[in-house]
Enzyme design. Structure first.
Site, PDB file in Angstrom:
ATOM      1  N   CYS A  26     -18.418  -2.603  92.805  1.00  0.00           N
ATOM      2  CA  CYS A  26     -17.393  -3.717  92.989  1.00  0.00           C
ATOM      3  C   CYS A  26     -16.348  -3.651  91.376  1.00  0.00           C
ATOM      4  O   CYS A  26     -14.785  -3.489  91.646  1.00  0.00           O
ATOM      5  CB  CYS A  26     -17.518  -5.181  92.854  1.00  0.00           C
ATOM      6  N   HIS A  31     -13.817 -10.604  89.127  1.00  0.00           N
ATOM      7  CA  HIS A  31     -14.962  -9.475  89.346  1.00  0.00           C
ATOM      8  C   HIS A  31     -14.626  -8.619  87.668  1.00  0.00           C
ATOM      9  O   HIS A  31     -15.317  -7.308  87.715  1.00  0.00           O
ATOM     10  CB  HIS A  31     -15.781  -8.922  90.318  1.00  0.00           C
TER      11      HIS A  31
END
Length: 581
Positions: free
Chosen positions: A79, A140
């Site tokens: 990610c 993130h």
């Protein structure tokens, strides 16, 4: 008659002008931009890429009405680095978002690492071109650097005018009655050490009381204090992951801590539709960064048990429904034909995500490997779908190598902006390829990293059509031959868990997309030539890299209480502003 001839000539000239320049004018105007990015979705999980059991009619509609890429490649298999590359158009190693340790993604909202302030995102460049920019969903990329409210890594510091969503990512820890997901092996060791210290203190105390051990009470008290401090030092973070990481923010304000998963999907959908309605006069950039389909796969009751693939399939179908609702809002506002829409996943499906015999991760089709594997296709080949009615030819399929990093220069081109000249941009403008003006991808080489370690390189030999791929490092599957690292959670990038290949494993993806049969000098006459060509490309690529601070260093990823986003007075962080309580 002379007047009629002049009229006819004028009409024909006008008609020719609009036929020639009308489409160009439409393309040159600034379209709205809608980006969908799924989390952990496998390329084999949606209908337009061959899945005939999970229902994804809305994503499939985008493919029918637009362009589908079959060789769309993420710049990283996890990610944080993949999204950094997507936002900046640069390999994550250039921004310091590639890890050299076993922590390959950000671990805490209260870490100090994140997307550096000197990186220029596509949102920043579009903002400068008059776009209103919004991010709904997962970030993130970090939050703070030195204090709990400096927001140095926050979306609003990277070109977004509006943010609503998770500054972190979904985890099992975010849902009650789910096994913890964050640093499970380390937590087990810390529990063990704490129990050993406790047992030692109790043994010494019993020995002192019974006279079997000659030791002063001060020493026992010191052991007790040291054990207590050790326990507090780690349990204050790992014991409250639900509160520290599972939060929602609106701009700089925490609105839910911890978040209520049962309403998160509806809140995200509401925010996305509202952003489109507020900015319908445009131009706008809306980045919908789904929390789906990352574990724990929380799915609303409307979709539970409705798919043929258990909880994972339910979650994919819920995400597709959300895509449909957002596309409906474009139609409602009359914006469909003036919106450039894109759908992709940040990397491949998570093969090791399981609950007993139930598969909780995605399917990567015919491609080997999955999430966390920087070289194998299953970890980095993702869906890539574009739609812009009247501009991009409907029903088109493109097999050329492309990258998520290409979105950066593509959007900047559409907005009429200029790419930064003070840094290397690894992405390429896709507009000529998407419109059919170019037949070949501008990428000759793509470099496939796992953390900061180069695992594989792809060479697009345009004159022959071959797509060579050389693997220098591959993970050791567990158990051997299983196709993933079951029991480890995710495959390592370095150390004893990988195999180094010299000479490298070589495949021609145009003939062997599943990477099932490695070539050799005996079976492939061009073997040595290809390996040398790729070797020279690696040398040239490495000469373009410059040292930068590592954002995912052990210090940067560790939990720091003074950086913790909190809607109360730390450590009493609890609020539910969405529920008005």
């Amino acid at each position: 008659l002379l007047c009629f001839r002049r009229y006819l000539l004028t009409a024909l000239t006008s008609c020719l002008f609009w036929n020639t320049f009308g489409l160009s004018a439409a393309v040159d105007s600034k379209p709205n931009i809608l980006l969908f990015l799924a989390d952990d979705l496998g390329i084999g999980d949606i209908g337009c890429y061959g899945n005939d059991t999970i229902r994804t009619p809305n994503i499939d509609r985008l493919a029918r009405e637009g362009v589908k890429l079959t060789q769309h490649i993420a710049a990283a298999p996890l990610c944080t680095p993949s999204r950094a590359a997507f936002l900046t158009g640069r390999y994550p190693i250039r921004s310091g978002m590639a890890s050299s340790n076993r922590y390959l993604a950000l671990q805490w909202n209260a870490g100090s690492g994140g997307l550096p302030a000197n990186e220029t995102t596509f949102a920043r460049l579009l903002q400068q071109q008059g776009y209103t920019t919004g991010l709904i969903g997962k970030w993130h990329q970090g939050v703070n650097c030195e204090t709990f409210d400096d927001h140095c890594h926050h979306p609003l510091n990277h070109g977004f005018d509006y943010f609503y969503g998770m500054p972190f990512t979904l985890l099992n820890n975010c849902q009650e009655n789910k096994p913890p997901e964050l640093d499970v092996a380390l937590q087990a060791k810390l529990w063990l050490y704490s129990q050993i210290i406790t047992l030692a203190v109790l043994t010494l105390t019993a020995g002192k009381l019974t006279g079997l051990v000659s030791i002063r009470w001060k020493i026992i008290a010191s052991f007790t204090l040291a054990g207590g401090l050790f326990f507090i030092s780690w349990y204050s973070s790992y014991g409250f992951v639900h509160y520290w990481n599972c939060i929602l923010m609106r701009n700089h304000d925490v609105t839910e801590q911890p978040m209520r998963l049962e309403r998160t999907a509806s809140l995200m959908l509401k925010e996305a539709v509202s952003f489109i309605e507020r900015n319908r006069h445009g131009p706008f950039l809306l980045f919908v960064s789904f929390l789906h389909v990352h574990t724990p796969l929380f799915t609303t009751k409307k979709f539970l048990g409705k798919s043929h693939h258990g909880l994972y399939g339910d979650n994919v179908e819920e995400m597709d429904w959300m895509v449909g609702k957002i596309l409906d809002s474009l139609d409602k506002e009359g914006l469909k034909n003036h919106t450039f829409t894109y759908f992709a996943s940040d990397h491949g499906g998570h093969l090791e995500a399981q609950d007993g015999s139930a598969q909780l991760g995605g399917w990567n089709g015919i491609y080997k490997g999955g999430k966390g594997m920087g070289g194998w296709e299953g970890g980095i080949r993702v869906p890539g779908v574009f739609r812009w009615p009247g501009v991009l030819p409907a029903g088109t399929v493109i097999d050329e190598p492309t990258s998520l990093m290409d979105i950066y220069p593509t959007l900047v081109h559409l907005a009429g902006g200029i790419l930064p000249q003070d840094r290397v941009i690894d992405g390429r403008n896709l507009v000529p390829l998407l419109r059919g003006r170019a037949q070949k991808s501008e990428h000759e080489f793509l470099f496939h990293y796992c953390g900061s370690y180069l695992h594989a390189v792809r060479w697009h030999q345009k004159d022959s059509g071959a797509i060579w791929k050389a693997h220098y490092v591959t993970p050791i599957f567990h158990p051997l031959g299983a196709g993933a690292c079951y029991g480890k959670g995710i495959c390592p990038c370095f150390g004893e868990g990988v195999t180094h290949h010299d000479p490298p494993l070589l495949f021609d993806l145009s003939r062997d997309p599943s990477e099932a049969k490695p070539l050799s000098a005996d079976t492939e006459p061009l073997f040595d030539t290809v390996i040398k060509k790729i070797g020279r490309a690696i040398e040239e690529h490495r000469r373009t890299l410059t040292p930068v601070p590592e954002q995912l260093s052990l210090y940067n990823i560790m939990w720091k209480p003074w950086l913790q986003p909190c809607c109360g007075t730390f450590p009493f962080c609890w609020c539910d502003k969405e529920g008005d309580s």
